[in-house]
Enzyme design. Structure first.
Site, PDB file in Angstrom:
ATOM      1  N   ARG A  51       0.844  -1.195   0.000  1.00 57.95           N
ATOM      2  CA  ARG A  51       0.000   0.000   0.000  1.00 57.95           C
ATOM      3  C   ARG A  51       0.880   1.247   0.000  1.00 57.95           C
ATOM      4  NH1 ARG A  51       1.703   1.858   3.935  1.00 57.95           N
ATOM      5  NH2 ARG A  51       0.627   3.811   3.548  1.00 57.95           N
ATOM      6  N   ARG A  94      -7.372  -0.538  -6.985  1.00 59.87           N
ATOM      7  CA  ARG A  94      -7.602   0.642  -6.138  1.00 59.87           C
ATOM      8  C   ARG A  94      -7.652   1.874  -7.043  1.00 59.87           C
ATOM      9  NH1 ARG A  94      -4.389   1.348  -0.683  1.00 59.87           N
ATOM     10  NH2 ARG A  94      -6.347   2.338  -0.086  1.00 59.87           N
ATOM     11  N   GLN A 201      -2.676   2.814   9.788  1.00 64.72           N
ATOM     12  CA  GLN A 201      -1.358   2.863   9.130  1.00 64.72           C
ATOM     13  C   GLN A 201      -0.358   3.660   9.970  1.00 64.72           C
ATOM     14  OE1 GLN A 201      -4.276   3.264   7.606  1.00 64.72           O
ATOM     15  NE2 GLN A 201      -4.233   2.646   5.467  1.00 64.72           N
ATOM     16  N   ASP A 242      -2.010  10.933  -2.572  1.00 61.40           N
ATOM     17  CA  ASP A 242      -2.347   9.839  -3.497  1.00 61.40           C
ATOM     18  C   ASP A 242      -2.631  10.341  -4.901  1.00 61.40           C
ATOM     19  OD1 ASP A 242      -3.040   8.695  -0.677  1.00 61.40           O
ATOM     20  OD2 ASP A 242      -2.711   7.020  -2.052  1.00 61.40           O
ATOM     21  N   ASN A 252      -5.588  12.462  -0.164  1.00 68.76           N
ATOM     22  CA  ASN A 252      -4.714  11.658   0.704  1.00 68.76           C
ATOM     23  C   ASN A 252      -5.614  10.944   1.714  1.00 68.76           C
ATOM     24  OD1 ASN A 252      -1.976  10.867   1.455  1.00 68.76           O
ATOM     25  ND2 ASN A 252      -2.357  11.965   3.347  1.00 68.76           N
ATOM     26  N   LYS A 253      -5.010  10.158   2.550  1.00 69.27           N
ATOM     27  CA  LYS A 253      -5.758   9.344   3.511  1.00 69.27           C
ATOM     28  C   LYS A 253      -6.828  10.158   4.235  1.00 69.27           C
ATOM     29  CE  LYS A 253      -5.514   5.873   4.099  1.00 69.27           C
ATOM     30  NZ  LYS A 253      -6.480   5.008   3.358  1.00 69.27           N
TER      31      LYS A 253
END
Ligand code: MRU
Length: 350
Positions: A51, A94, A201, A242, A252-253
């Site tokens: 990931r 993804r 994470q 990302d 992003n996350k």
């Protein structure tokens, strides 16, 4: 060859197969698994065994080679349409991180450019391009770290989110690389690590990497970030990305956007670090980015334990988008980019 920095490599090409650290076992166990088919690579990306935007690009690139290496001799057209089919399949694992489709497309383009070659030669072209993408990422991440150090004040208290380290990239990381290089210059007092619900994470992976690198850190729950800032414990926030669109909007996350709003409210710089492969010049703004929604069980369970009643409605977006006006600067391998992002990206890409 980039200098060896860490005692692990998240993705490795080894004797005709991919070896990855299965990140779902960390931090308890450092388990290495081998992937020998495009199907296994798809599953590993989907399940977050591998990931982080650059790392899934690298794994996907090798995965494309694995998916085409046994194709029979044929006319170029037939071979190329099979290559596209495998690339589309891998890309479906993804959707948000552009690095995956970027890496796959780069291999397809390179194959096309060499279409006069034989099929076995074209397969070698695909593998060579995957290896180049991998090696390039290691170099880029090192440069990101070197470039970002100037943003870090002495005795810095830094807050970061998710995992952006060697696990998420070829080596060094993105935001993590800035932290690592600042630490080598003795500039880091404390890294606050958001645990990063729901898949942790930060808690599982970033702490694991910071500990290995000897960087001082403290783990906090995501919702403690505002309190930390209010109490003067954060000098700046830095995250990875990302996908960054033409105007600097950044996916992003999930939780990153909230941090950027908080940073603005507390007058704290908010930085993003990413390689050029994360900048998607095909998309105008963040609203064009597809946001992955993941399994409700990631929210209703912690490990195997249910933490919410059965059949509750769940919304589980894996990413959010931070508008460019909340981003103080974007650190890339080419240097630090500040607003106006649209204008400055155009210059960078020309
Ligand atoms: O869902 P994940 O763990 O793949 O999300 C990763 C992130 O959001 C990272 O911050 C991003 O990929 C940058 S990694 C260098």
């Amino acid at each position: 060859m980039a200098e060896e920095n860490s005692s692990f490599q998240s993705v490795k090409w080894d004797n005709g197969q991919i070896q990855i650290i299965d990140q779902t076992f960390l931090p308890d166990r450092e388990v290495y698994i081998t992937l020998t088919s495009a199907g296994q690579v798809w599953e590993a990306i989907k399940m977050l065994r591998v990931r982080g935007a650059p790392a899934i690009g690298i794994a996907g690139a090798y995965g494309l080679y694995l998916g085409i290496r046994d194709l029979p001799e044929s006319a170029f057209k037939m071979f190329y349409s099979e290559c596209n089919r495998v690339a589309d399949y891998l890309d479906s694992s993804r959707p948000t991180a552009v690095n995956l489709s970027w890496a796959l497309q780069r291999i397809l383009n390179t194959i096309y450019v060499h279409k006069e070659k034989t099929i076995p030669e074209l397969k070698e072209v695909a593998l060579k391009t995957a290896r180049t993408i991998h090696e390039e990422d290691r170099r880029l991440c090192k440069s990101i770290g070197e470039n970002g150090v100037e943003l870090v004040p002495d005795n810095a208290n830094i807050l970061t989110h998710c995992n952006t380290g060697g696990l998420a990239t070829g080596e060094f990381g993105t935001a993590f690389s800035v932290i690592l290089h600042a630490h080598k210059k003795k500039k880091v007092k404390m890294v606050w690590v958001d645990e990063t619900r729901p898949l942790l994470q930060g808690a599982r992976l970033t702490t694991w990497e910071l500990e290995k690198a000897g960087v001082p850190f403290t783990l906090n729950i995501d919702s403690a970030a505002a309190f930390l800032m209010q109490n003067g414990k954060v000098d700046f926030v830095i995250t990875g990305a990302d996908r960054i669109t033409k105007n600097g909007d950044t996916a992003n996350k999930i939780g990153t956007y909230g941090l950027a709003v908080l940073a603005k409210a507390h007058n704290i710089p908010f930085y993003v670090a990413a390689p050029y492969s994360t900048i998607d010049m095909k998309l105008d703004t963040g609203s064009d980015i597809e946001i992955e929604e993941r399994d409700p069980e990631e929210v209703t369970h912690i490990g195997n334990k249910r933490t919410a009643p059965k059949k509750v409605n769940v919304y589980n977006p894996a990413f959010d988008v931070t508008p460019n006006e909340l981003i103080t600067a974007i650190v890339t391998e080419k240097g630090i980019i500040r607003p106006d992002y649209k204008k400055n990206f155009e210059e960078l890409f020309s």
